[in-house]
Design an enzyme around this catalytic site. Structure first.
Site, PDB file in Angstrom:
ATOM      1  N   ASN A 116       0.828  -1.199   0.000  1.00  0.00           N
ATOM      2  CA  ASN A 116       0.000   0.000   0.000  1.00  0.00           C
ATOM      3  C   ASN A 116       0.860   1.246   0.000  1.00  0.00           C
ATOM      4  O   ASN A 116       1.949   1.273   0.570  1.00  0.00           O
ATOM      5  CB  ASN A 116      -0.962  -0.012   1.200  1.00  0.00           C
ATOM      6  N   PHE A 120      -1.886   8.063   4.371  1.00  0.00           N
ATOM      7  CA  PHE A 120      -2.651   8.654   5.480  1.00  0.00           C
ATOM      8  C   PHE A 120      -3.895   9.394   4.971  1.00  0.00           C
ATOM      9  O   PHE A 120      -4.176  10.536   5.369  1.00  0.00           O
ATOM     10  CB  PHE A 120      -1.789   9.619   6.296  1.00  0.00           C
ATOM     11  N   SER A 190       5.582   5.058   8.754  1.00  0.00           N
ATOM     12  CA  SER A 190       5.001   4.751   7.449  1.00  0.00           C
ATOM     13  C   SER A 190       5.961   5.185   6.348  1.00  0.00           C
ATOM     14  O   SER A 190       6.522   6.278   6.413  1.00  0.00           O
ATOM     15  CB  SER A 190       3.662   5.475   7.265  1.00  0.00           C
ATOM     16  N   ASN A 192       5.014   5.959   3.398  1.00  0.00           N
ATOM     17  CA  ASN A 192       4.206   6.592   2.356  1.00  0.00           C
ATOM     18  C   ASN A 192       3.998   8.091   2.523  1.00  0.00           C
ATOM     19  O   ASN A 192       3.280   8.703   1.735  1.00  0.00           O
ATOM     20  CB  ASN A 192       2.842   5.892   2.269  1.00  0.00           C
ATOM     21  N   THR A 193       4.586   8.683   3.562  1.00  0.00           N
ATOM     22  CA  THR A 193       4.607  10.139   3.721  1.00  0.00           C
ATOM     23  C   THR A 193       6.054  10.582   3.602  1.00  0.00           C
ATOM     24  O   THR A 193       6.888  10.173   4.419  1.00  0.00           O
ATOM     25  CB  THR A 193       4.026  10.559   5.084  1.00  0.00           C
ATOM     26  N   LYS A 229       5.289   3.730  17.137  1.00  0.00           N
ATOM     27  CA  LYS A 229       5.294   2.633  16.169  1.00  0.00           C
ATOM     28  C   LYS A 229       6.507   2.768  15.266  1.00  0.00           C
ATOM     29  O   LYS A 229       6.733   3.816  14.662  1.00  0.00           O
ATOM     30  CB  LYS A 229       4.013   2.659  15.324  1.00  0.00           C
ATOM     31  N   ASN A 258       5.733  -1.633  11.651  1.00  0.00           N
ATOM     32  CA  ASN A 258       4.952  -1.116  10.534  1.00  0.00           C
ATOM     33  C   ASN A 258       5.260  -1.934   9.277  1.00  0.00           C
ATOM     34  O   ASN A 258       5.912  -2.970   9.341  1.00  0.00           O
ATOM     35  CB  ASN A 258       5.285   0.369  10.331  1.00  0.00           C
TER      36      ASN A 258
END
Length: 362
Positions: A116, A120, A190, A192-193, A229, A258
């Protein structure tokens, strides 16, 4: 209820993964709207022998749903009806944001994995807060006289906010959501940021966690258990550094781990061309099992029982959950296998744990 794998193959596997997630989640929520919640809770209720005391809270089961499934707190009650001992919503950011362009969610069915790069996507802390308030009221009413499922809130950085302003951004979310959370998780892991994982560096992480902890307690007028996390892609040395920092700051726990940006090291069974075509993003699911377990063992060796360790990554069966508990986890979370195993996954996990504990299923 083992019809689900057939249903997944016939229906969901033919859908765009994000649409399938949305349809499945609507189905779960529809069950609650149809007023069969009481029957569902009786059917999925964990054996009382599985109750766990952690973070100053009583969990009906050590097994819960990880952040990512319910990003905006829209189906908390419906998810707790399925037998999860806790539900962690989010990741929630201070500002509403649409996330990354679609397509952004991909299955690796042969590996029981997902990639993915959602980014967010959520409606922002101010929109999520009233949903949390309502969910807490419903949980108290639904589970009167019993340990109710615990509600965790995972917060992250708004994409448009520069890293130098990250602390203030997290504080906005903490102040809005901590009064409604049983515990709070700071997500700095994450992939993805852009730039987010830089916040795992100790010189950035120390002031962030310290400030969020103070703001959360002040806003809630009580101590709100605070966890961080971390990513599986940290070196062992950096994992231990985060553990030392968590002890130094008096954090309550660590969520490990994560999603991963790794691919080749995981020994994936899927076609390499397929994996490459899916592009960047965090990989979750069964291939993460080994590294997640390694990180858990590193942390437990370092912190002993001074911190609550929440293990997540590659968890599918009751045996997987028990393995994490035996390795030092206090709580265990899953998410990706939920997509492959179906709505009664948590019930099967709890049944397996109860059998291993030598208890009859109630």
């Amino acid at each position: 209820m083992r019809f689900y794998p057939t249903f997944f193959t016939a229906v969901f596997s033919r859908m765009d993964p994000e649409r399938a997630h949305r349809v499945g989640f609507l189905g779960i929520r529809a069950a609650r709207a149809a007023r069969i919640s009481t029957a569902l809770r009786v059917y999925t209720r964990p054996d009382p022998a599985l109750e766990v005391e952690a973070l100053g809270l009583r969990f009906p089961s050590p097994f819960g749903l990880a952040a990512g499934f319910d990003k905006g707190g829209e189906g908390i009650g419906a998810l707790t009806d399925l037998g999860f001992g806790h539900v962690e919503i989010g990741t929630v950011t201070a500002q509403a944001q649409p996330g990354n362009p679609r397509p952004r969610l991909f299955r690796l069915v042969r590996d029981r994995a997902v990639i993915n790069r959602m980014g967010f996507n959520n409606e922002g802390a101010a929109a999520v807060a009233p949903r949390l308030a309502q969910a807490r009221r419903e949980l108290e009413a639904d589970h009167r006289g019993r340990a109710r499922p615990v509600l965790g809130v995972n917060i992250g950085k708004t994409k448009a906010v520069p890293l130098e302003d990250a602390v203030d951004d997290y504080l906005q979310s903490a102040r809005a959501l901590a009064p409604l959370a049983d515990y709070l998780v700071v997500n700095v892991s994450s992939p993805n940021t852009p730039g987010l994982r830089q916040l795992q560096e100790i010189e950035s992480l120390r002031p962030l966690l310290g400030a969020v902890g103070r703001a959360a307690d002040e806003a809630a007028d009580r101590h709100v258990p605070l966890l961080v996390k971390i990513a599986p892609d940290l070196s062992d040395e950096d994992v231990l550094a985060v553990a030392d920092l968590a002890l130094d700051l008096g954090l309550d726990g660590i969520v490990a781990t994560n999603t991963t940006i790794a691919r080749t090291a995981l020994g994936l069974a899927s076609d390499p061309a397929e994996i490459e075509a899916h592009g960047a993003g965090g990989l979750s699911g069964a291939p993460l099992r080994r590294r997640s377990l390694e990180v858990l063992r590193l942390l437990r060796e370092r912190v002993g029982d001074r911190l609550v360790l929440v293990s997540v990554g590659g968890v599918t069966t009751a045996e997987d959950v028990q393995e994490r508990l035996d390795a030092g986890a206090t709580l265990v979370q899953g998410y990706t296998a939920f997509l492959y195993e179906g709505p009664f996954w948590a019930r099967r996990i709890n049944q397996g744990l109860a059998r291993r504990a030598g208890r009859a299923w109630s």
